[in-house]
Design a protein around this motif. Structure first.
Motif, PDB file in Angstrom:
ATOM      1  N   GLU A   1      40.553  77.446 130.196  1.00 21.45           N
ATOM      2  CA  GLU A   1      40.054  78.680 128.877  1.00 21.45           C
ATOM      3  C   GLU A   1      38.623  79.129 129.484  1.00 21.45           C
ATOM      4  OE1 GLU A   1      39.568  74.770 125.722  1.00 21.45           O
ATOM      5  OE2 GLU A   1      41.697  75.029 125.649  1.00 21.45           O
ATOM      6  N   TRP A   2      38.070  79.012 130.073  1.00 22.82           N
ATOM      7  CA  TRP A   2      37.060  79.682 130.913  1.00 22.82           C
ATOM      8  C   TRP A   2      37.137  81.093 130.840  1.00 22.82           C
ATOM      9  CZ3 TRP A   2      32.385  77.782 130.004  1.00 22.82           C
ATOM     10  CH2 TRP A   2      32.332  76.267 130.126  1.00 22.82           C
ATOM     11  N   LEU A   3      37.746  81.628 131.660  1.00 27.01           N
ATOM     12  CA  LEU A   3      38.068  82.973 131.680  1.00 27.01           C
ATOM     13  C   LEU A   3      38.170  84.108 130.231  1.00 27.01           C
ATOM     14  CD1 LEU A   3      40.477  83.662 135.047  1.00 27.01           C
ATOM     15  CD2 LEU A   3      38.162  83.670 134.420  1.00 27.01           C
ATOM     16  N   GLU A   4      39.240  82.998 129.412  1.00 25.32           N
ATOM     17  CA  GLU A   4      39.608  83.725 128.454  1.00 25.32           C
ATOM     18  C   GLU A   4      38.061  83.415 127.040  1.00 25.32           C
ATOM     19  OE1 GLU A   4      40.983  82.313 129.622  1.00 25.32           O
ATOM     20  OE2 GLU A   4      43.330  83.889 129.454  1.00 25.32           O
ATOM     21  N   GLY A   5      37.930  82.528 127.340  1.00 23.40           N
ATOM     22  CA  GLY A   5      36.594  82.079 126.836  1.00 23.40           C
ATOM     23  C   GLY A   5      35.275  82.667 126.859  1.00 23.40           C
ATOM     24  N   LEU A   6      35.157  83.558 128.298  1.00 23.05           N
ATOM     25  CA  LEU A   6      34.289  84.377 128.418  1.00 23.05           C
ATOM     26  C   LEU A   6      34.638  85.723 128.323  1.00 23.05           C
ATOM     27  CD1 LEU A   6      32.967  81.836 131.590  1.00 23.05           C
ATOM     28  CD2 LEU A   6      31.307  82.453 129.131  1.00 23.05           C
ATOM     29  N   ALA A   7      35.343  86.127 128.704  1.00 19.39           N
ATOM     30  CA  ALA A   7      36.219  87.819 128.868  1.00 19.39           C
ATOM     31  C   ALA A   7      35.822  87.835 127.242  1.00 19.39           C
ATOM     32  CB  ALA A   7      37.271  87.988 129.030  1.00 19.39           C
ATOM     33  N   THR A   8      36.012  88.903 127.035  1.00 18.53           N
ATOM     34  CA  THR A   8      35.146  90.657 125.778  1.00 18.53           C
ATOM     35  C   THR A   8      36.303  90.489 125.328  1.00 18.53           C
ATOM     36  OG1 THR A   8      34.812  92.754 126.827  1.00 18.53           O
ATOM     37  CG2 THR A   8      33.388  91.352 125.947  1.00 18.53           C
ATOM     38  N   GLU A   9      36.974  90.935 124.188  1.00 20.40           N
ATOM     39  CA  GLU A   9      37.655  91.140 123.194  1.00 20.40           C
ATOM     40  C   GLU A   9      38.368  92.542 124.489  1.00 20.40           C
ATOM     41  OE1 GLU A   9      39.278  93.227 119.633  1.00 20.40           O
ATOM     42  OE2 GLU A   9      38.126  91.235 119.051  1.00 20.40           O
ATOM     43  N   ALA A  10      37.535  93.252 124.928  1.00 17.29           N
ATOM     44  CA  ALA A  10      38.311  94.437 126.221  1.00 17.29           C
ATOM     45  C   ALA A  10      39.362  93.516 126.799  1.00 17.29           C
ATOM     46  CB  ALA A  10      37.886  95.686 126.712  1.00 17.29           C
TER      47      ALA A  10
END
Length: 154
Positions: free
Chosen positions: A127-136
């Protein structure tokens, strides 16, 4: 597994396809240092929580905006002119070195914040990558997946 975030970031970035993925994400406005920190936390089994995400973002965002991005902007703006001017090329390399040092400092700050968080809390949590990434970045699943593959295969 690399114990410190800087070593993890260097070894991850050197893997095939990761540099291109990171540059694509960076072009979309992503903080690659923050994403590499997320990959490191996933690899260490640190549980993802909204409070932890916010703590990392509060460290990363001001540093990116006020320190890293201005250095990057100068370096990129000088690219063309530096090809024709050896002195400017030398200055540009020094700016590039400063930019890298600013990123290393950011990674050290992120690592220091995360040191108190227990490792091996969770297994297989991604979940970390998706949680830290912006919508783009979440729309560019290929680039995030490239980081994910490195995390799960090291």
């Amino acid at each position: 597994m690399c114990a410190d975030l800087w070593s993890f970031a260097l070894s991850t970035y050197a893997r095939p396809g990761v540099e291109a993925a990171c540059l694509r994400l960076q072009e979309q406005g992503e903080d690659v240092c923050l994403l590499l920190c997320g990959a490191w936390l996933e690899r260490r089994g640190v549980a993802h929580t909204p409070e932890r995400v916010q703590a990392l973002q509060q460290i990363a965002h001001p540093w990116q905006v006020q320190v890293v991005e201005p250095l990057r902007l100068v370096r990129v703006q000088w690219r063309g002119m530096a090809q024709q001017d050896a002195q400017l090329a030398s200055l540009r390399e020094r700016v590039k070195t400063l930019e890298l040092e600013a990123e290393r400092t950011l990674l050290a700050r992120l690592e220091a914040r995360a040191q108190a968080w227990p490792i091996n809390e969770v297994v297989g949590q991604n979940e970390w990558l998706e949680g830290l990434a912006t919508e783009a970045a979440n729309l560019d699943r290929d680039a995030l997946q490239q980081l994910r593959v490195v995390v799960t295969n090291t």
